[in-house]
Design a protein around this motif. Structure first.
Motif, PDB file in Angstrom:
ATOM      1  N   ALA A  81       1.295   5.173 -21.760  1.00  0.00           N
ATOM      2  CA  ALA A  81       0.464   5.839 -20.751  1.00  0.00           C
ATOM      3  C   ALA A  81       0.690   5.235 -19.373  1.00  0.00           C
ATOM      4  N   HIS A  84       3.932   6.663 -18.047  1.00  0.00           N
ATOM      5  CA  HIS A  84       3.716   8.042 -17.608  1.00  0.00           C
ATOM      6  C   HIS A  84       2.992   8.073 -16.260  1.00  0.00           C
ATOM      7  N   ALA A 202      -2.730  10.728 -19.910  1.00  0.00           N
ATOM      8  CA  ALA A 202      -1.431  10.430 -20.529  1.00  0.00           C
ATOM      9  C   ALA A 202      -1.626   9.898 -21.943  1.00  0.00           C
TER      10      ALA A 202
END
Length: 538
Positions: A81, A84, A202
């Motif tokens: 995450a 991202h 994410a």
């Protein structure tokens, strides 16, 4: 160093820059390299010139501590995450560096390389609350960023317990903590919610909102604004306003000597301390009534008090003061949800007239604030660049107002729900205060809670300028000072806000008045005591 700094940000624009047309709005450009924004330049320059980066603590880390209230989170998913989020918001992997060839501070977006674009650490084992707080302060004040390489994000995970199952699963559970640190050159407090939303989205594999705008697009837009040659442009009107406002200001006044301290160097260590207090409830109510009856904001009222307090601290020997204050500077709708560094420092200059009333000064401050905000689009570095041939000293005094309803603290996101867990801000503390650091020689933060009807003050000071003995009483002096302005108790020598001159106000405490006769006799042993105080506080 100061003379070299001027070439970083040249005052004159070349002909090509001057002929650039003004973009009508902020638009995606797809660019990966550009001149650094004004806000980035200010942070970079402050770190390099006002402080010693090799010795000072980290002064521009923004810390976001989150605790898992319920559920569990895979550490591998946290790392995915983060990557991202960095892909989504390029400023979080943007290098800021001085280009020797162009003579400018530039920014360049760096490519994603696995997990190398951010700093990461996991601490395992039980931690007491005291240990966690010590760790958070350490994270806040420790240098981790490599700004010139685009590493400006750090994630530190704290596992409160450890067992063999956790070792295998690499999972965070309830009460475990996620600490994000982001360097201020790429991030400000208004970026917090967007960052958390992007990170949790994410993790949950939600489709991101469709947006191609990046912070570098804003930097290019800002450059176009600054290059606008039209005489009647808003930016040139702002230049004229600031030139007029700051005309004749003595930048090299050494207020530290006037206040009774000695500063041996202009380069600060970044070390500092803080003293704080809550204002008595009756004085808070009087504050609110004063603001409402005079149609002024709490910011304007607090700034007025700070101006007069500085005047009294300087033994009434200085009348011309400048105080800085931060503004989010997100005027364009497109910037409201962007991640980046937009904050601008505004300068509030006030010449004190000791015979005017507090109300008169407060109304002058209100008008000053209105005028300043109307021309807030010109960045701090351009303000001082427009009125000086050399880099002036840093303004030593700073004032910040915070409202619980629209706070600049890190508690903006209280609870965040994810598919596997619920996150909450760790503690209600504003981690930007009380960490043993100081960005300014003397700053005052005023926090007003509209719901609870409370006002909290924090004085933060540089240990390079003020010693502990002097500052230990500064909170009590300010409280005594405010009680004269807002108290209705006739026994407290209250000030008539509408008629009494501000020179009547005093920051003398009872121990000071007891000391006055001894101080006079010590300094002037052959002179009879006349009842006039010669102690520097007045």
């Amino acid at each position: 160093m100061l003379s070299a700094a001027r070439k970083y940000f040249p005052k004159k624009q070349n002909k090509q820059q001057a002929e650039q047309s003004l973009s009508p709005t902020l638009i995606p450009t797809g660019r990966l390299k550009a001149v650094a924004s004004s806000a980035q330049q200010r942070v970079w320059l402050d770190e390099q010139i006002s402080f010693n980066p090799s010795r000072s603590p980290a002064l521009y880390n923004i810390i976001l501590p989150l605790v898992i209230k319920q559920g569990s989170i895979l550490i591998s998913s946290i790392r995915s995450a983060i990557v991202h989020t960095l892909e989504r918001h390029a400023v979080l992997r943007t290098a800021v560096f001085f280009n020797q060839e162009s003579g400018e501070l530039e920014q360049a977006v760096q490519p994603i390389i696995a997990d190398q674009n951010y700093s990461f650490e996991v601490t395992r084992g039980a931690k007491s609350l005291e240990e966690i707080e010590t760790l958070l302060v350490s994270e806040f004040t420790t240098h981790f960023a490599q700004v010139e390489h685009g590493l400006v994000v750090r994630c530190h995970l704290i596992k409160m317990s450890m067992n063999s199952e956790d070792e295998i699963e690499e999972t965070l559970h309830a009460k475990d903590i996620i600490i994000f640190l982001i360097h201020h050159i790429a991030f400000d407090i208004s970026s917090v919610n967007t960052f958390i939303d992007t990170f949790t989205g994410a993790y949950d594999l939600r489709e991101p909102l469709d947006s191609t705008l990046q912070y570098i697009d804003y930097a290019l837009y800002e450059q176009n604004l600054l290059a606008d040659p039209a005489e009647n442009s808003k930016i040139n009107e702002a230049r004229r306003f600031w030139s007029t406002l700051m005309s004749g200001y003595e930048w090299y006044n050494d207020y530290s000597l006037i206040i009774g301290t000695t500063s041996k160097t202009k380069v600060r260590s970044g070390l500092g301390h803080a003293v704080s207090f809550d204002l008595a409830s009756d004085l808070v109510q009087a504050q609110i009534e004063c603001a409402m009856s005079n149609n002024v904001s709490m910011f304007q009222l607090g700034l007025t008090c700070f101006f007069v307090f500085l005047y009294k601290l300087c033994n009434s020997n200085r009348y011309d003061f400048c105080v800085t204050s931060a503004t989010d500077n997100r005027h364009l709708p497109e910037t409201k949800t962007m991640i980046g560094m937009f904050v601008n420092l505004l300068i509030y200059r006030m010449k004190i007239d000791p015979v005017e009333s507090f109300t008169t000064l407060m109304l002058r401050t209100r008008q000053l604030c209105i005028n300043v905000l109307q021309h807030a689009e010109l960045s701090y570095d351009k303000i001082i660049d427009n009125i000086n041939n050399s880099l002036p000293p840093k303004i030593p005094f700073h004032f910040q107002y915070q409202s619980v309803m629209s706070s600049l603290t890190y508690g903006a996101t209280e609870v965040t729900k994810m598919k596997d867990a619920i996150l909450k801000s760790y503690s209600g503390r504003d981690w930007s205060h009380g960490n043993g650091t100081a960005l300014n020689d003397l700053s005052l933060t005023m926090t007003h809670d509209y719901h609870r009807q409370t006002t909290h003050f924090i004085f933060e000071y540089s240990t390079d300028v003020f010693d502990d003995t002097m500052v230990s009483t500064i909170g009590r002096r300010f409280q005594h000072f405010l009680s004269q302005i807002f108290s209705t108790d006739v026994d407290k020598n209250q000030l008539n806000q509408n008629y009494d001159p501000i020179s009547k106000l005093s920051i003398l405490l009872s121990e000071d008045t007891d000391e006055i006769p001894r101080t006079v006799f010590y300094r002037l042993p052959s002179t009879a005591y006349t009842g006039k105080g010669f102690i520097w506080f007045c």
